[in-house]
Design a protein around this motif. Structure first.
Motif, short mmCIF file in Angstrom:
data_model
loop_
_atom_site.label_atom_id
_atom_site.label_comp_id
_atom_site.label_asym_id
_atom_site.label_seq_id
_atom_site.Cartn_x
_atom_site.Cartn_y
_atom_site.Cartn_z
N MET A 58 1.98 -36.19 4.99
CA MET A 58 2.69 -36.01 3.73
C MET A 58 3.72 -34.90 3.89
O MET A 58 3.68 -34.13 4.86
CB MET A 58 1.73 -35.72 2.58
N VAL A 59 4.64 -34.83 2.93
CA VAL A 59 5.78 -33.91 3.01
C VAL A 59 5.85 -33.10 1.73
O VAL A 59 5.59 -33.62 0.63
CB VAL A 59 7.09 -34.69 3.24
N GLU A 60 6.22 -31.84 1.88
CA GLU A 60 6.45 -30.94 0.73
C GLU A 60 7.92 -30.52 0.72
O GLU A 60 8.46 -30.10 1.75
CB GLU A 60 5.57 -29.69 0.83
N ASN A 61 8.57 -30.65 -0.41
CA ASN A 61 9.96 -30.22 -0.54
C ASN A 61 10.01 -28.69 -0.62
O ASN A 61 9.71 -28.09 -1.65
CB ASN A 61 10.61 -30.83 -1.80
N SER A 62 10.36 -28.07 0.47
CA SER A 62 10.36 -26.61 0.54
C SER A 62 11.32 -26.16 1.63
O SER A 62 11.54 -26.86 2.63
CB SER A 62 8.95 -26.08 0.83
N THR A 63 11.91 -24.99 1.42
CA THR A 63 12.82 -24.39 2.41
C THR A 63 12.09 -23.41 3.32
O THR A 63 12.73 -22.67 4.07
CB THR A 63 13.97 -23.67 1.69
N ASP A 64 10.77 -23.39 3.27
CA ASP A 64 9.97 -22.51 4.13
C ASP A 64 9.42 -23.30 5.31
O ASP A 64 9.15 -24.50 5.20
CB ASP A 64 8.81 -21.88 3.34
N LEU A 65 9.26 -22.61 6.40
CA LEU A 65 8.63 -23.19 7.58
C LEU A 65 7.12 -23.09 7.40
O LEU A 65 6.53 -22.00 7.53
CB LEU A 65 9.10 -22.47 8.85
N ASN A 66 6.49 -24.22 7.08
CA ASN A 66 5.06 -24.18 6.78
C ASN A 66 4.46 -25.57 6.94
O ASN A 66 5.19 -26.58 6.97
CB ASN A 66 4.83 -23.65 5.36
N ALA A 67 3.16 -25.61 7.02
CA ALA A 67 2.39 -26.86 7.05
C ALA A 67 1.02 -26.54 6.48
O ALA A 67 0.64 -25.37 6.32
CB ALA A 67 2.29 -27.42 8.47
N VAL A 68 0.27 -27.60 6.16
CA VAL A 68 -1.02 -27.40 5.51
C VAL A 68 -1.96 -28.52 5.91
O VAL A 68 -1.54 -29.67 6.11
CB VAL A 68 -0.86 -27.34 3.97
N ALA A 69 -3.23 -28.16 6.05
CA ALA A 69 -4.31 -29.14 6.25
C ALA A 69 -5.13 -29.16 4.97
O ALA A 69 -5.75 -28.16 4.61
CB ALA A 69 -5.17 -28.75 7.46
#
Length: 496
Positions: free
Chosen positions: A297-308
């Motif tokens: 899945m994708v998050e609309n964000s300008t930060d370099l990040n990811a999540v489990a």
């Protein structure tokens, strides 16, 4: 005396007949079987015999007109070159006269027909020919001419020049995509499959252990409300249903709904999926994990990040997807895969879910205490002191009567933060084991550069960022970048 005969007089010359009488046909031309027709309406004798001095046509510019053409009542125009031989205007309906002695002038090859005005060409006074067609004011624009009385001026009506349309501004070229520098070791080859697609390491077990006091408080809250409102039988059904609800952590539709509505993640677009899936397949192939086990899945964000998230969701920001090289993106995804295979994601969400009723009850009690303090402060300072005294006695009583519950509840946030920091270091080691240690180090250097830029900007504006204190540092769930880089040094020295 007789003279010798003259040689020139051996053959007599031609005998010319007497002039014919009116109405008598003219003699035939020499060598012609058919007699020449008489000139219409003419009583004069036929033209002189060819070769005589009087039979030549007048030269150009001569005042003597050429003989009329047969069958024409109108005398022919003067020979080209005379003063009155100006040709008519182009576009005239009357064709130019043929040359003397010719039946018709040969048409010029591929000469287009003159354009005609819609509704007829305007007539100029005293002139038979019409004015030539005016060219359009702009290529591709056909001029319209008014109907009704035609203009009598000698010049065509003025047509204001039209400004050509402005050329369209070329669109800005699309930004260059992030470079694809990933070493696809398992592209098209057979991969090994790990014995356990997901598990629970020491960090995951520690998270569950820390959440046990919150779970007990939540169970007490649920049981009190269920039995007190619905009775014993229905109350126990509610308690059992709440205990079984933890299985929804591994239910795909529930996980996706949680990711969409709580974590604000969305399904990737077609071009995003084309960019994300090859990198993800390489990461899972190195780990021996089936790629379809998890949802991207994708998050609309300008930060370099990811999540489990939950049990099967891996989310990544649009910045990480589109702005960093594929090798760095693979390192970030490998880190999140480490959270899943280590059990950090599902144990964290399960502990949060079972502690949620206790959190809600604690937030409600804090709200009641704040309202009581504000109301007491309106009356007097003594009333406010009495409220503080009552709250203090209640907290002390809880510590004395149920210290095994209250003490873990107070210490739980700090313990959870510590376990979270250990989980991050374990996920970094998982990414390093898959061969992404250098690329993960580049990502950590990027994080540190961002923090340094924020501090430098604040210093330039005369501000000083507030550094977290001792207790605040204990509540952070991620170790600092230098600690993580130091933990990666053994892998970097080995060149993995």
């Amino acid at each position: 005396m007789s003279y010798p005969p003259d040689p020139a007089a051996q053959e007599p010359g031609p005998v010319y007949p007497d002039p014919p009488h009116p109405g008598t046909p003219a003699p035939p031309y020499p060598g012609s079987a058919v007699p020449a027709p008489p000139y219409p309406g003419s009583a004069v004798p036929s033209p002189p015999y060819p070769g005589s001095a009087a039979s030549a046509p007048p030269y150009p510019g001569s005042a003597v007109p050429a003989p009329p053409y047969p069958g024409s009542a109108v005398p022919s125009p003067p020979y080209p070159g005379s003063a009155a031989s100006a040709p008519p205007y182009p576009g005239s309906a009357a064709p130019p006269p043929p040359y003397p002695g010719s039946a018709a002038p040969p048409p010029y090859p591929e000469t287009p027909a003159p354009p005609s005005y819609p509704g007829g060409a305007p007539q100029y006074p005293g002139a038979a020919p019409s004015y030539p067609a005016a060219p359009p004011a702009h290529p591709g624009v056909t001029p319209t001419y008014p109907s009704g009385p035609q203009p009598t001026a000698t010049a065509p009506p003025y047509i204001p020049p039209q400004t050509p349309p402005a050329a369209p501004t070329p669109a800005a070229p699309p930004e260059a995509p992030a470079p694809d520098d990933l070493d696809y070791r398992h592209a098209g080859s057979r991969i090994h499959v790990a014995a356990h697609q997901r598990g629970a390491d020491a960090t995951a077990i520690g998270q569950l252990a820390v959440q046990v006091p919150g779970f007990l408080v939540s169970l007490a809250v649920v049981a009190s409300f269920a039995v007190g409102i619905l009775g014993t039988a229905m109350g126990w059904l509610v308690i059992l249903a709440w205990l079984a609800s933890g299985a929804l952590v591994f239910h795909r539709p529930t996980e996706l709904a949680f990711a969409r509505h709580v974590m604000k993640l969305r399904a990737p677009l077609a071009e995003e999926r084309a960019r994300l899936e090859p990198v993800w397949r390489e990461v899972t192939a190195r780990a021996g994990i089936e790629a379809h086990t998890y949802e991207l899945m994708v998050e609309n964000s300008t930060d370099l990040n990811a999540v489990a998230a939950a049990g099967h969701v891996v989310g990544v920001t649009t910045y990480a997807l589109n702005e960093i090289p594929s090798s760095n993106l693979a390192a970030v995804l490998a880190h999140e895969l480490g959270h899943h295979t280590g059990g950090h994601a599902w144990t964290g969400l399960l502990g949060y879910w079972y502690s949620l009723p206790g959190r809600i009850a604690w937030a409600f009690m804090r709200g009641i205490a704040r309202i009581a303090i504000r109301v007491a402060s309106v009356f007097s300072l003594a009333a406010t002191g009495m409220v503080y005294l009552f709250i203090g006695m209640f907290v002390i009583g809880g510590f004395v009567a149920a210290w095994y519950i209250t003490v873990p509840l107070v210490a739980a946030p700090y313990l959870l933060a510590y376990v979270g920091r250990q989980g991050e270091l374990r996920a970094d080691r998982q990414a390093a084991d898959l061969g992404f240690a250098p690329h993960l180090a580049q990502v950590l250097h990027h994080f540190q550069a961002q923090e340094d830029a924020v501090k430098a900007q604040a210093a330039a504006q005369g501000r000083q960022l507030k550094e977290p204190g001792g207790l605040a540092k204990l509540l952070t769930t991620h170790p600092d970048n230098y600690t993580r880089l130091q933990a990666l040094e053994p892998y970097l020295q080995l060149g993995r």
